[in-house]
Design a protein around this motif. Sequence first.
Motif, PDB file in Angstrom:
ATOM      1  N   GLY A   1      -5.327  -4.003  -2.959  1.00 44.24           N
ATOM      2  CA  GLY A   1      -6.400  -4.859  -2.478  1.00 44.24           C
ATOM      3  C   GLY A   1      -6.106  -5.374  -1.094  1.00 44.24           C
ATOM      4  O   GLY A   1      -5.072  -5.114  -0.491  1.00 44.24           O
TER       5      GLY A   1
ATOM      6  N   HIS B   1       0.818  -1.204   0.000  1.00 47.11           N
ATOM      7  CA  HIS B   1       0.000   0.000   0.000  1.00 47.11           C
ATOM      8  C   HIS B   1       0.854   1.257   0.000  1.00 47.11           C
ATOM      9  O   HIS B   1       0.424   2.303  -0.501  1.00 47.11           O
ATOM     10  CB  HIS B   1      -0.925   0.002   1.221  1.00 47.11           C
ATOM     11  CG  HIS B   1      -2.078  -0.937   1.106  1.00 47.11           C
ATOM     12  ND1 HIS B   1      -1.971  -2.283   1.377  1.00 47.11           N
ATOM     13  CD2 HIS B   1      -3.365  -0.737   0.736  1.00 47.11           C
ATOM     14  CE1 HIS B   1      -3.140  -2.862   1.196  1.00 47.11           C
ATOM     15  NE2 HIS B   1      -4.004  -1.946   0.796  1.00 47.11           N
TER      16      HIS B   1
ATOM     17  N   SER C   1      -9.743  11.403  -7.497  1.00 47.05           N
ATOM     18  CA  SER C   1     -10.576  10.303  -8.005  1.00 47.05           C
ATOM     19  C   SER C   1     -10.021   9.773  -9.314  1.00 47.05           C
ATOM     20  O   SER C   1      -9.974   8.559  -9.538  1.00 47.05           O
ATOM     21  CB  SER C   1     -12.020  10.786  -8.196  1.00 47.05           C
ATOM     22  OG  SER C   1     -12.570  11.240  -6.975  1.00 47.05           O
TER      23      SER C   1
ATOM     24  N   ARG D   1      -4.445   1.614  -9.172  1.00 47.24           N
ATOM     25  CA  ARG D   1      -5.306   0.790  -8.337  1.00 47.24           C
ATOM     26  C   ARG D   1      -4.597   0.352  -7.072  1.00 47.24           C
ATOM     27  O   ARG D   1      -3.406   0.054  -7.072  1.00 47.24           O
ATOM     28  CB  ARG D   1      -5.771  -0.441  -9.110  1.00 47.24           C
ATOM     29  CG  ARG D   1      -6.472  -0.125 -10.419  1.00 47.24           C
ATOM     30  CD  ARG D   1      -7.727   0.701 -10.173  1.00 47.24           C
ATOM     31  NE  ARG D   1      -8.704  -0.014  -9.380  1.00 47.24           N
ATOM     32  CZ  ARG D   1      -9.598  -0.849  -9.894  1.00 47.24           C
ATOM     33  NH1 ARG D   1      -9.652  -1.044 -11.202  1.00 47.24           N
ATOM     34  NH2 ARG D   1     -10.458  -1.473  -9.114  1.00 47.24           N
ATOM     35  N   ALA D   2      -5.348   0.289  -5.997  1.00 48.08           N
ATOM     36  CA  ALA D   2      -4.813  -0.188  -4.722  1.00 48.08           C
ATOM     37  C   ALA D   2      -4.514  -1.676  -4.817  1.00 48.08           C
ATOM     38  O   ALA D   2      -5.147  -2.408  -5.592  1.00 48.08           O
ATOM     39  CB  ALA D   2      -5.813   0.083  -3.603  1.00 48.08           C
TER      40      ALA D   2
ATOM     41  N   TRP E   1       1.730   2.129  -3.604  1.00 52.84           N
ATOM     42  CA  TRP E   1       0.516   2.664  -4.247  1.00 52.84           C
ATOM     43  C   TRP E   1       0.232   4.092  -3.795  1.00 52.84           C
ATOM     44  O   TRP E   1      -0.020   4.991  -4.615  1.00 52.84           O
ATOM     45  CB  TRP E   1      -0.658   1.750  -3.909  1.00 52.84           C
ATOM     46  CG  TRP E   1      -2.007   2.366  -4.086  1.00 52.84           C
ATOM     47  CD1 TRP E   1      -2.615   2.718  -5.254  1.00 52.84           C
ATOM     48  CD2 TRP E   1      -2.928   2.711  -3.035  1.00 52.84           C
ATOM     49  NE1 TRP E   1      -3.857   3.248  -5.003  1.00 52.84           N
ATOM     50  CE2 TRP E   1      -4.081   3.263  -3.653  1.00 52.84           C
ATOM     51  CE3 TRP E   1      -2.909   2.595  -1.654  1.00 52.84           C
ATOM     52  CZ2 TRP E   1      -5.177   3.694  -2.931  1.00 52.84           C
ATOM     53  CZ3 TRP E   1      -3.999   3.031  -0.923  1.00 52.84           C
ATOM     54  CH2 TRP E   1      -5.117   3.581  -1.562  1.00 52.84           C
TER      55      TRP E   1
ATOM     56  N   LEU F   1      -6.788   7.751  -8.528  1.00 56.12           N
ATOM     57  CA  LEU F   1      -7.070   6.436  -7.940  1.00 56.12           C
ATOM     58  C   LEU F   1      -7.718   5.492  -8.942  1.00 56.12           C
ATOM     59  O   LEU F   1      -7.617   4.273  -8.798  1.00 56.12           O
ATOM     60  CB  LEU F   1      -7.971   6.599  -6.711  1.00 56.12           C
ATOM     61  CG  LEU F   1      -7.349   7.357  -5.532  1.00 56.12           C
ATOM     62  CD1 LEU F   1      -8.333   7.454  -4.385  1.00 56.12           C
ATOM     63  CD2 LEU F   1      -6.063   6.679  -5.078  1.00 56.12           C
ATOM     64  N   ALA F   2      -8.388   6.045  -9.943  1.00 60.53           N
ATOM     65  CA  ALA F   2      -8.949   5.185 -10.985  1.00 60.53           C
ATOM     66  C   ALA F   2      -7.852   4.609 -11.870  1.00 60.53           C
ATOM     67  O   ALA F   2      -8.013   3.516 -12.435  1.00 60.53           O
ATOM     68  CB  ALA F   2      -9.948   5.973 -11.827  1.00 60.53           C
ATOM     69  N   CYS F   3      -6.750   5.321 -11.975  1.00 63.69           N
ATOM     70  CA  CYS F   3      -5.629   4.860 -12.814  1.00 63.69           C
ATOM     71  C   CYS F   3      -4.615   4.038 -12.032  1.00 63.69           C
ATOM     72  O   CYS F   3      -4.020   3.100 -12.569  1.00 63.69           O
ATOM     73  CB  CYS F   3      -4.920   6.065 -13.457  1.00 63.69           C
ATOM     74  SG  CYS F   3      -5.966   7.040 -14.564  1.00 63.69           S
TER      75      CYS F   3
END
Length: 315
Positions: A241, A111, A231, A238-239, A114, A234-236
Amino acid sequence: MKLARTGPAEREQDTPARPPLVRELLLVTTLFLVYKLGRQAATGHTEEAYRNADRLWGWERSLHLPDEGTVQSLLLHSGTLVESANTYYAAVHFPATLLFLCWLYWHRPGHYVWARWALAALTGAALVLHVLMPLAPPRLVEATGLVDTGQVYGPSVYADTPTTDSVANQFAAMPSLHVGWALMVAVGLIAAGRSHWRWLWLLHPLITLFVVIGTANHYWLDTVVAVVLLSGVLACIRAPGRRAQDVRSHSSVRDRAARPTAEPRPEAAKEAEPVRVPVVVPLIASGVPSRIMPLIPSPGVVPVIASGLASGTAR
């Protein structure tokens, strides 16, 4: 029988590797310097910054957005509250983001990578807007009627005269990186956390929003653009998970499943129960003396040992 166990190699593949510390310090320091130099490079557009401020103020009124003065009036009721808001604006922005990155680096390295790139991308996009649209904050625009709480009540991180400020570019209000970074901190801690209380981290961007508007350092549209930019980032980007953070629990489950089950010890086996033989007791010609007949229960299933029955009948 061989048992399937989770070896160290498999766990290393599941757990993201922590980046080298020295490299990360150099990288983060470089990004910070680029950020500071980029804001300074956007200076020198004073007239344009004030023109953009007048236009933006008119756009907000056309969109019927809430008046920033309403939020500031809530702060001005208490001198302590105003000073607390100014302190929050000056002292929380950078330290909170730095602590956020440090915690992720040591506890959630996947994380961390990211979040680091997400913050870098958000800051880069903001620097582009600083250059393309220099903007004077509402505290410097007389038409807004707002008070510069930093100068009046303190503490303030800005110089008295914006045009001679060599520390910060006061005409870089669009977008609000205070709100953008605070929201990224909350999103990152929620994504990396496990506790049900992790959603309380959203209080950080909410308090930051209240502070930047109430202290007249930003317009509503500054914060809206910051949220939109984050936004898109974060759309490009990705975390990773939740799989990376649950490796330990998954590994422990696999370890428990791989442990051999203890076989029952021979001496602990139960003794064989007596054989239950269905005996139909006839009324006639049973071979049992008549004086014993009343002692025999009614026809049914009677638990007896077959050998004993046979010997009793023989008598």
